[in-house]
Write a protein that holds these residues in place. Structure first.
Motif, PDB file in Angstrom:
ATOM      1  N   ASN A  48       2.117  -8.431  -5.770  1.00 21.88           N
ATOM      2  CA  ASN A  48       2.215  -7.138  -5.086  1.00 21.88           C
ATOM      3  C   ASN A  48       3.045  -7.246  -3.806  1.00 21.88           C
ATOM      4  OD1 ASN A  48       0.823  -5.525  -6.885  1.00 21.88           O
ATOM      5  ND2 ASN A  48      -1.151  -5.925  -5.949  1.00 21.88           N
ATOM      6  N   ASN A  88       4.590  -0.661   6.646  1.00 16.92           N
ATOM      7  CA  ASN A  88       3.328  -1.288   7.032  1.00 16.92           C
ATOM      8  C   ASN A  88       3.158  -2.623   6.302  1.00 16.92           C
ATOM      9  OD1 ASN A  88       0.513  -1.137   8.251  1.00 16.92           O
ATOM     10  ND2 ASN A  88       0.055  -1.387   6.093  1.00 16.92           N
ATOM     11  N   ASN A  89       3.436  -2.639   5.010  1.00 18.75           N
ATOM     12  CA  ASN A  89       3.289  -3.879   4.250  1.00 18.75           C
ATOM     13  C   ASN A  89       4.316  -4.926   4.675  1.00 18.75           C
ATOM     14  OD1 ASN A  89       1.081  -2.901   2.971  1.00 18.75           O
ATOM     15  ND2 ASN A  89       2.021  -2.673   0.973  1.00 18.75           N
ATOM     16  N   ARG A 125       8.263   9.034   0.478  1.00 14.52           N
ATOM     17  CA  ARG A 125       6.839   9.022   0.134  1.00 14.52           C
ATOM     18  C   ARG A 125       6.254   7.637   0.383  1.00 14.52           C
ATOM     19  NH1 ARG A 125       6.128   9.053  -5.900  1.00 14.52           N
ATOM     20  NH2 ARG A 125       6.560   6.880  -5.504  1.00 14.52           N
ATOM     21  N   ASP A 126       6.996   6.610   0.028  1.00 15.37           N
ATOM     22  CA  ASP A 126       6.502   5.241   0.120  1.00 15.37           C
ATOM     23  C   ASP A 126       6.887   4.532   1.407  1.00 15.37           C
ATOM     24  OD1 ASP A 126       5.497   5.647  -2.421  1.00 15.37           O
ATOM     25  OD2 ASP A 126       7.210   4.744  -3.417  1.00 15.37           O
ATOM     26  N   PHE A 174      -4.986  -9.235  -1.904  1.00 14.29           N
ATOM     27  CA  PHE A 174      -3.672  -8.619  -2.132  1.00 14.29           C
ATOM     28  C   PHE A 174      -2.820  -9.721  -2.742  1.00 14.29           C
ATOM     29  CE2 PHE A 174       0.528  -6.951  -0.921  1.00 14.29           C
ATOM     30  CZ  PHE A 174       0.376  -5.611  -1.262  1.00 14.29           C
ATOM     31  N   ARG A 223      11.154   9.526  -3.212  1.00 13.55           N
ATOM     32  CA  ARG A 223      10.256   8.383  -3.455  1.00 13.55           C
ATOM     33  C   ARG A 223      10.258   7.447  -2.250  1.00 13.55           C
ATOM     34  NH1 ARG A 223      12.494   8.465  -8.604  1.00 13.55           N
ATOM     35  NH2 ARG A 223      13.822   6.701  -8.121  1.00 13.55           N
ATOM     36  N   ASP A 264       6.486  -5.115  -3.248  1.00 14.29           N
ATOM     37  CA  ASP A 264       6.728  -4.234  -2.104  1.00 14.29           C
ATOM     38  C   ASP A 264       7.939  -4.676  -1.294  1.00 14.29           C
ATOM     39  OD1 ASP A 264       4.598  -2.673  -2.824  1.00 14.29           O
ATOM     40  OD2 ASP A 264       3.319  -3.241  -1.132  1.00 14.29           O
ATOM     41  N   TYR A 314      11.033  -3.586  -3.143  1.00 13.80           N
ATOM     42  CA  TYR A 314      11.263  -2.148  -2.958  1.00 13.80           C
ATOM     43  C   TYR A 314      11.855  -1.862  -1.583  1.00 13.80           C
ATOM     44  CZ  TYR A 314       8.475  -0.937  -7.120  1.00 13.80           C
ATOM     45  OH  TYR A 314       7.998  -0.795  -8.398  1.00 13.80           O
ATOM     46  N   PHE A 368       6.130   4.734   4.657  1.00 11.30           N
ATOM     47  CA  PHE A 368       5.091   4.264   5.583  1.00 11.30           C
ATOM     48  C   PHE A 368       4.358   3.065   5.014  1.00 11.30           C
ATOM     49  CE2 PHE A 368       5.448   8.790   6.894  1.00 11.30           C
ATOM     50  CZ  PHE A 368       5.936   8.550   8.164  1.00 11.30           C
ATOM     51  N   LYS A 369       4.017   3.139   3.731  1.00  6.34           N
ATOM     52  CA  LYS A 369       3.312   2.020   3.089  1.00  6.34           C
ATOM     53  C   LYS A 369       4.191   0.774   3.086  1.00  6.34           C
ATOM     54  CE  LYS A 369       1.770   0.388  -1.350  1.00  6.34           C
ATOM     55  NZ  LYS A 369       2.531   0.174  -2.530  1.00  6.34           N
ATOM     56  N   LEU A 370       5.457   0.928   2.734  1.00  2.00           N
ATOM     57  CA  LEU A 370       6.349  -0.225   2.647  1.00  2.00           C
ATOM     58  C   LEU A 370       6.595  -0.856   4.020  1.00  2.00           C
ATOM     59  CD1 LEU A 370       8.924   1.037   0.014  1.00  2.00           C
ATOM     60  CD2 LEU A 370       7.115  -0.655  -0.321  1.00  2.00           C
TER      61      LEU A 370
END
Length: 195
Positions: free
Chosen positions: A132, A69-70, A62-63, A128, A59, A136, A139, A65-67
């Motif tokens: 959220n 970036n955010n 998977r997440d 956004f 997990r 993030d 996480y 790159f998104k995390l």
């Protein structure tokens, strides 16, 4: 699979048997069977923990790159919000701040949508939510803890959003962080300056 089974099993199934039935089961030679089942559970405990760790790592990957970036984006939001508050506290206007940042190397697509709230009151420019952003950042903080990464800056960024969520403003959009930080500095919201 184990976690799914745990979530689906009825809550408190042993309690539904009642104390008389539980005593009967324990008194009828079933104790050895129960001990055997518990021993079987104990025997696979390390495997279950390893499986959970692998699932968590999958997990995270998977997440990741998104995390990350955010985190960069949320870091910019916190940085722009504080910089704008400092500039305003020192006597500059939002437009004066924008004339420097908006025309220099720090200008970006993110900045352009972020500053539109403070300059124009466009609440839909950057849709956004603070909830959220906070989720993030929580996480990412958990991931950093899991892998033993030092994340002092990320913790500070996360806490900007945690403060806004705690103030009941989690459904606000990200650019509204600028007004929240301004308020913490005794400044009026940007709408007062826009007139």
């Amino acid at each position: 699979a184990f976690e799914a089974w745990q979530e689906e099993k009825p809550a408190g199934s042993a309690e539904q048997l009642g104390s008389a039935r539980i005593r009967s089961i324990l008194g009828n030679g079933h104790q050895a069977e129960l001990n055997n089942l518990m021993a079987q559970d104990k025997a696979v405990e390390a495997e279950v923990k390893a499986t959970r760790l692998v699932e968590k790592l999958l997990r995270c990957n998977r997440d990741l790159f998104k995390l990350v970036n955010n985190f960069v984006a949320m870091g910019y939001a916190a940085l722009f919000s504080e910089a704008l508050a400092i500039a305003r506290k020192a006597g500059l206007t939002i437009e004066q701040f924008h004339s420097v940042i908006g025309s220099g190397r720090m200008r970006s697509g993110f900045y352009d949508t972020f500053i539109r709230w403070s300059r124009e009151g466009d609440e839909n420019a950057h849709r956004f939510t603070i909830d959220n952003a906070h989720k993030d950042m929580k996480y990412l903080a958990a991931m950093a803890d899991e892998i033993g990464a030092v994340n002092t800056l990320q913790a500070i960024v996360k806490n900007h959003f945690a403060a806004m969520v705690a103030a009941g403003e989690g459904q606000c959009y990200l650019p509204m962080l600028a007004d929240f930080v301004a308020q913490q500095n005794g400044l009026p919201p940007s709408a007062d300056e826009r007139g």
